[in-house]
Write a protein that holds these residues in place. Structure first.
Motif, PDB file in Angstrom:
ATOM      1  N   GLN A   1       1.165  -1.173   0.024  1.00 26.92           N
ATOM      2  CA  GLN A   1       0.176  -0.038   0.171  1.00 26.92           C
ATOM      3  C   GLN A   1       0.825   1.202  -0.110  1.00 26.92           C
ATOM      4  N   LEU A   2       2.263   1.014   1.091  1.00 27.35           N
ATOM      5  CA  LEU A   2       3.187   2.994   0.721  1.00 27.35           C
ATOM      6  C   LEU A   2       3.188   2.626   0.331  1.00 27.35           C
ATOM      7  N   THR A   3       4.295   1.098  -1.133  1.00 26.17           N
ATOM      8  CA  THR A   3       4.832   1.445  -2.487  1.00 26.17           C
ATOM      9  C   THR A   3       3.397   2.406  -3.619  1.00 26.17           C
ATOM     10  N   LEU A   4       2.062   1.879  -3.702  1.00 27.40           N
ATOM     11  CA  LEU A   4       1.162   2.092  -4.493  1.00 27.40           C
ATOM     12  C   LEU A   4       0.933   3.809  -4.320  1.00 27.40           C
ATOM     13  N   ASN A   5       1.125   4.040  -3.225  1.00 20.68           N
ATOM     14  CA  ASN A   5       0.896   5.052  -2.353  1.00 20.68           C
ATOM     15  C   ASN A   5       1.911   6.652  -3.100  1.00 20.68           C
ATOM     16  N   PHE A   6       3.468   6.311  -3.065  1.00 18.64           N
ATOM     17  CA  PHE A   6       3.802   6.836  -3.675  1.00 18.64           C
ATOM     18  C   PHE A   6       3.876   6.606  -5.179  1.00 18.64           C
ATOM     19  N   HIS A   7       3.876   5.890  -5.349  1.00 20.50           N
ATOM     20  CA  HIS A   7       3.349   6.085  -7.137  1.00 20.50           C
ATOM     21  C   HIS A   7       4.761   5.043  -7.296  1.00 20.50           C
ATOM     22  N   TYR A   8       5.486   4.510  -6.794  1.00 20.19           N
ATOM     23  CA  TYR A   8       6.432   3.357  -6.810  1.00 20.19           C
ATOM     24  C   TYR A   8       5.503   1.984  -7.663  1.00 20.19           C
ATOM     25  N   GLU A   9       6.660   1.312  -8.643  1.00 23.99           N
ATOM     26  CA  GLU A   9       5.784   0.175  -8.833  1.00 23.99           C
ATOM     27  C   GLU A   9       6.567  -1.056  -7.956  1.00 23.99           C
ATOM     28  N   GLN A  10       5.902  -1.418  -8.416  1.00 24.59           N
ATOM     29  CA  GLN A  10       5.830  -2.865  -7.258  1.00 24.59           C
ATOM     30  C   GLN A  10       6.958  -4.031  -7.800  1.00 24.59           C
ATOM     31  N   GLY A  11       8.061  -3.913  -6.514  1.00 25.68           N
ATOM     32  CA  GLY A  11       9.747  -5.165  -7.070  1.00 25.68           C
ATOM     33  C   GLY A  11      10.723  -3.641  -7.193  1.00 25.68           C
ATOM     34  N   SER A  12      10.384  -2.564  -7.214  1.00 22.17           N
ATOM     35  CA  SER A  12      11.252  -2.011  -7.019  1.00 22.17           C
ATOM     36  C   SER A  12      11.819  -1.635  -5.836  1.00 22.17           C
ATOM     37  N   ALA A  13      13.021  -0.865  -6.176  1.00 26.49           N
ATOM     38  CA  ALA A  13      14.277  -0.659  -5.040  1.00 26.49           C
ATOM     39  C   ALA A  13      13.795   0.176  -3.736  1.00 26.49           C
ATOM     40  N   PHE A  14      12.754   1.371  -4.094  1.00 25.78           N
ATOM     41  CA  PHE A  14      12.211   1.732  -3.159  1.00 25.78           C
ATOM     42  C   PHE A  14      11.330   0.305  -1.877  1.00 25.78           C
ATOM     43  N   GLU A  15      10.379   0.045  -3.193  1.00 25.87           N
ATOM     44  CA  GLU A  15       9.680  -1.174  -2.281  1.00 25.87           C
ATOM     45  C   GLU A  15      10.192  -2.213  -1.849  1.00 25.87           C
ATOM     46  N   LEU A  16      11.600  -2.480  -2.173  1.00 27.52           N
ATOM     47  CA  LEU A  16      12.539  -2.934  -1.175  1.00 27.52           C
ATOM     48  C   LEU A  16      12.995  -2.987   0.602  1.00 27.52           C
ATOM     49  N   VAL A  17      13.379  -1.195  -0.125  1.00 27.50           N
ATOM     50  CA  VAL A  17      14.297  -0.662   1.236  1.00 27.50           C
ATOM     51  C   VAL A  17      12.666  -0.696   1.913  1.00 27.50           C
ATOM     52  N   VAL A  18      11.526   0.163   1.984  1.00 25.65           N
ATOM     53  CA  VAL A  18      10.292  -0.035   3.139  1.00 25.65           C
ATOM     54  C   VAL A  18       9.649  -1.779   3.669  1.00 25.65           C
ATOM     55  N   SER A  19      10.199  -2.084   2.558  1.00 26.83           N
ATOM     56  CA  SER A  19      10.255  -3.845   3.262  1.00 26.83           C
ATOM     57  C   SER A  19      10.718  -3.988   4.056  1.00 26.83           C
ATOM     58  N   VAL A  20      11.978  -4.287   3.834  1.00 22.08           N
ATOM     59  CA  VAL A  20      13.446  -4.867   4.678  1.00 22.08           C
ATOM     60  C   VAL A  20      13.377  -3.297   6.031  1.00 22.08           C
ATOM     61  N   ILE A  21      13.130  -2.159   6.134  1.00 17.66           N
ATOM     62  CA  ILE A  21      12.815  -1.561   6.935  1.00 17.66           C
ATOM     63  C   ILE A  21      12.086  -2.384   7.754  1.00 17.66           C
TER      64      ILE A  21
END
Length: 204
Positions: free
Chosen positions: A121-141
């Protein structure tokens, strides 16, 4: 020995069925709830799930650490919840199994699934694609924070449970007393064979 083994098999089967039902129920509730809210509310829900796991883990530890002796004087004075507290302590293995293994493990699994939904939800809210580096970083944190809160919370809960085991179990005993007297719900039955064994140990 055969009777003990038979009772153990019966309890294991019963707890497995209960776990299956509760896991399915909690999973459906959490997923349906998270699908209709934003990522901020989702984080709160994940935190609540983690706290539930910590709370029940504390109850299970308190049951194994508590001594039934202080409750005998209370029970002789007909204090509400004292007899139920004794029953909880005498069935500490089953009580702890339900609290620590069933509710605790289910909370851990559900919180992991809920965390993945929140990250998406957070990834889509900031308009990033699934599997992006942003999603990976947020997921790890986010996963690391949830794991740290779970482990740290359970560690603190264990200390609190051992230190105040009598008070904690007495409060649970009063809740059991209320449920039995108001709604006729018996959550734990007194095991006569186990009671006799415990009384013999207390005399020594």
């Amino acid at each position: 020995m055969k009777e003990l083994f038979r009772q153990s098999i019966k309890w294991s089967f019963s707890i497995a069925v209960i776990t299956f039902v509760l896991a399915a129920l909690f999973s459906v509730i959490s997923n349906s709830t998270l699908s209709g809210v934003g990522w901020t509310i989702g984080m709160v829900i994940v935190l609540i799930i983690v706290l539930v796991g910590i709370f029940f883990d504390m109850l299970g530890i308190a049951a194994t650490a508590a001594n039934e002796v202080p409750f005998h004087a209370m029970a002789s004075k007909k204090i509400a919840g004292a007899r139920h507290s004794i029953v909880i302590i005498r069935n500490a293995d089953r009580f702890a199994n339900f609290c620590n293994d069933v509710i605790g493990d289910i909370s851990g699994i559900i919180s992991g699934t809920a965390s993945a939904i929140v990250v998406l939800q957070l990834t889509l809210n900031f308009h990033y694609e699934q599997g992006s580096a942003f999603e990976l970083v947020v997921s790890v944190i986010f996963t690391s924070v949830v794991a740290a809160l779970t482990v740290g919370g359970k560690s603190l809960g264990k200390t609190f449970a051992i230190q105040y085991s009598t008070d904690i179990i007495f409060q649970v005993g009063k809740l059991f007393y209320f449920l039995e007297n108001r709604f006729n719900i018996v959550l734990l039955k007194e095991n006569k064979g186990k009671n006799k064994k415990n009384r013999n140990q207390n005399r020594k």
